[in-house]
Motif scaffolding. Structure first.
Motif, PDB file in Angstrom:
ATOM      1  N   THR A  59       0.819  -1.209   0.000  1.00 21.41           N
ATOM      2  CA  THR A  59       0.000   0.000   0.000  1.00 21.41           C
ATOM      3  C   THR A  59       0.854   1.260   0.000  1.00 21.41           C
ATOM      4  O   THR A  59       1.923   1.296   0.619  1.00 21.41           O
ATOM      5  CB  THR A  59      -0.930   0.008   1.228  1.00 21.41           C
ATOM      6  N   PRO A  60       0.365   2.324  -0.657  1.00 29.58           N
ATOM      7  CA  PRO A  60       1.072   3.606  -0.613  1.00 29.58           C
ATOM      8  C   PRO A  60       0.730   4.432   0.620  1.00 29.58           C
ATOM      9  O   PRO A  60       1.326   5.479   0.854  1.00 29.58           O
ATOM     10  CB  PRO A  60       0.585   4.313  -1.887  1.00 29.58           C
ATOM     11  N   SER A  90       7.005  -5.313  -3.286  1.00 27.88           N
ATOM     12  CA  SER A  90       5.912  -4.454  -2.820  1.00 27.88           C
ATOM     13  C   SER A  90       6.476  -3.366  -1.921  1.00 27.88           C
ATOM     14  O   SER A  90       7.680  -3.300  -1.662  1.00 27.88           O
ATOM     15  CB  SER A  90       4.867  -5.279  -2.067  1.00 27.88           C
ATOM     16  N   TYR A  91       5.605  -2.530  -1.418  1.00 30.82           N
ATOM     17  CA  TYR A  91       5.996  -1.446  -0.521  1.00 30.82           C
ATOM     18  C   TYR A  91       4.870  -1.195   0.468  1.00 30.82           C
ATOM     19  O   TYR A  91       3.698  -1.492   0.197  1.00 30.82           O
ATOM     20  CB  TYR A  91       6.300  -0.164  -1.307  1.00 30.82           C
ATOM     21  N   TRP A  93       4.322   2.115   2.394  1.00 34.34           N
ATOM     22  CA  TRP A  93       4.714   3.471   2.764  1.00 34.34           C
ATOM     23  C   TRP A  93       3.675   4.108   3.683  1.00 34.34           C
ATOM     24  O   TRP A  93       2.529   3.662   3.765  1.00 34.34           O
ATOM     25  CB  TRP A  93       4.880   4.329   1.502  1.00 34.34           C
ATOM     26  N   SER A  94       4.114   5.177   4.335  1.00 31.75           N
ATOM     27  CA  SER A  94       3.222   6.024   5.125  1.00 31.75           C
ATOM     28  C   SER A  94       2.359   5.195   6.079  1.00 31.75           C
ATOM     29  O   SER A  94       2.882   4.543   6.980  1.00 31.75           O
ATOM     30  CB  SER A  94       2.357   6.871   4.174  1.00 31.75           C
ATOM     31  N   SER A 116       8.729   6.765   4.545  1.00 29.78           N
ATOM     32  CA  SER A 116       7.993   7.948   4.051  1.00 29.78           C
ATOM     33  C   SER A 116       6.688   8.141   4.807  1.00 29.78           C
ATOM     34  O   SER A 116       5.596   8.026   4.257  1.00 29.78           O
ATOM     35  CB  SER A 116       7.719   7.813   2.549  1.00 29.78           C
ATOM     36  N   ASN A 162      13.486   5.837   4.203  1.00 30.22           N
ATOM     37  CA  ASN A 162      12.980   4.569   3.680  1.00 30.22           C
ATOM     38  C   ASN A 162      14.017   3.481   3.925  1.00 30.22           C
ATOM     39  O   ASN A 162      15.233   3.729   3.846  1.00 30.22           O
ATOM     40  CB  ASN A 162      12.701   4.667   2.180  1.00 30.22           C
TER      41      ASN A 162
END
Length: 438
Positions: A59-60, A90-91, A93-94, A116, A162
């Protein structure tokens, strides 16, 4: 054999948590109220069935308020919750990093990234110290409660740092690097965690994986959270409002209001959304019936679809699958059930009423024009015994009269005789716009 020996030792000499089923929640795209709803259902299922919750993160980020609620829900969970940034490449973030840091066991696939975490409002990074310090303090506290690196919690908010999987493990930000779910389950088997301030040993004796899929309402919320969809709905609502302003047509106003309400669904709590869908659907059905089915059942059909979606969302698939589940907002589901029953009974009652009324009343055209005393215009010369056509209330009728009536003269309806009217002259028996003969 080794597994059973390990199970026996842990059961005898420690406080073991035996895992039979793995309940997975895929967190893809934007984190929103639907994510919280899925996690709550997964925790309830795991609590009832001695399971473990596995959050698969890709998810971003997402909404800050919802993310904080998820962290609170995970922290107070009576069952182990494992966060796993997966699949490979994948990532998280936030908000995804916040959720990962709040899980009892944090894991990443080899080529994934987290970080991030600076909050954003309206597309602009938030630099207000009050907001940043609150988030830093909370994330640091949560990370340290699991023995993780609190410095990263600060830096990922203030500096948007990150980390890849290897760095995150080296700096004690996460606990495990795993290639896939099976590898993860092998590595967490026998590990020690703090569950509700009590240290327990996780023993995985069952590898049955049960996905917790989104309900129709959660799927709808995910779809509405897409910025493109939200923009299209807002544009359509604006166009309909403009149309309603120019034409004054009530249907355009109703459609615009519906679109505006639907566009707000993405931020409503999912438990309430089911109830809202049922109420909206019932209202559309009643509106269509009271309007005499003016839209040929289209509005009622949309209402029926909304009621069905709301009903299916109030009773998740796990209930129909006969799985035990603890439902947190049970009173909402009961209220939804009562509304469903009331709408169904009312709908059937209105259908019966309409069916009976059809047999009792006269045809619509006759009903609308069967008004004694209504005036109209003769379209033909009418003589006693020689009928002609008249126009009354915008309708064309064959008419008879006991006296002569000239074409173009005003007439008055005396009564309806089958498929024709009996009329008489209204005023001077001369065509409109001319003078009578002297």
């Amino acid at each position: 054999m080794k597994k059973w020996i390990l199970l026996l030792l842990l059961t005898c000499f420690s406080n073991a948590y035996i895992v039979h089923t793995i309940y997975t929640v895929e967190i893809n795209g934007i984190i929103g109220p639907y994510t919280l709803s899925q996690i709550e259902r997964a925790i309830s299922l795991a609590e009832q069935n001695n399971g473990l919750v596995l959050l698969l993160l890709s998810t971003p980020g997402g909404l800050a308020d919802v993310t904080l609620q998820i962290m609170k829900e995970v922290g107070n969970s009576p069952v182990p919750v494992v966060g796993f940034v997966y699949p490979d490449y994948s990532y998280a973030w936030s908000a995804g990093t916040y959720v990962l840091m709040s899980t009892h066991i944090a894991a990443m696939a080899p080529h994934t990234v987290i970080g991030s975490c600076q909050p954003i409002a309206g597309g602009t990074p938030v630099n207000e110290s009050k907001t940043l310090n609150a988030l830093i303090g909370y994330l640091e506290t949560v990370a340290k409660s699991y023995g993780r690196n609190g410095t990263f919690a600060r830096l990922c908010i203030t500096k948007n740092v990150n980390l890849g999987a290897d760095e995150a493990l080296r700096y004690k930000v996460i606990d495990i690097i795993a290639n896939d779910i099976d590898d993860l389950l092998r590595k967490i088997n026998g590990s020690s965690i703090v569950l509700r301030n009590q240290r327990v040993e996780i023993v995985v004796i069952g590898s049955a994986i049960q996905p917790v899929t989104p309900t129709p309402t959660e799927t709808l919320q995910m779809w509405l959270s897409d910025p493109v969809v939200s923009s299209i709905l807002s544009l359509l609502a604006f166009i309909l409002l403009l149309t309603a302003f120019l034409t004054g047509h009530p249907a355009a106003i109703v459609a615009a209001i519906i679109l505006l309400v639907v566009s707000m669904f993405s931020i409503l709590p999912t438990a309430w959304l089911s109830l809202v869908l049922i109420i909206m659907g019932a209202s559309l059905i009643v509106f269509e019936i009271l309007a005499g089915m003016a839209a040929h059942g289209v509005v009622a059909g949309v209402g029926a679809v909304l009621v069905i979606i709301g009903f299916l969302s109030a009773y998740p698939a796990s209930v129909f699958g006969r799985e035990l589940i603890h439902i947190k907002d049970w009173w909402l589901i009961q209220l939804g059930l009562y509304i469903n029953i009331a709408v169904l009974v009312g709908f059937i009652g209105l259908i019966i009423y309409k069916a009976v009324a059809v047999h009792k009343v006269k045809p619509p055209s006759e009903f609308l024009t069967n008004l004694r005393g209504m005036e109209g215009v003769a379209l033909d010369d009418i003589e006693p015994g020689v009928p002609g056509f008249v126009k009354v209330f915008g309708e064309y009728w064959k008419a008879v009269s006991d006296v002569s009536i000239k074409r173009g003269c005003k007439i008055r309806v005396l009564e309806v005789q089958g498929d024709r009217l009996k009329v008489e002259p209204a005023g001077i028996n001369t065509p409109e716009g001319t003078e009578g003969e002297k």
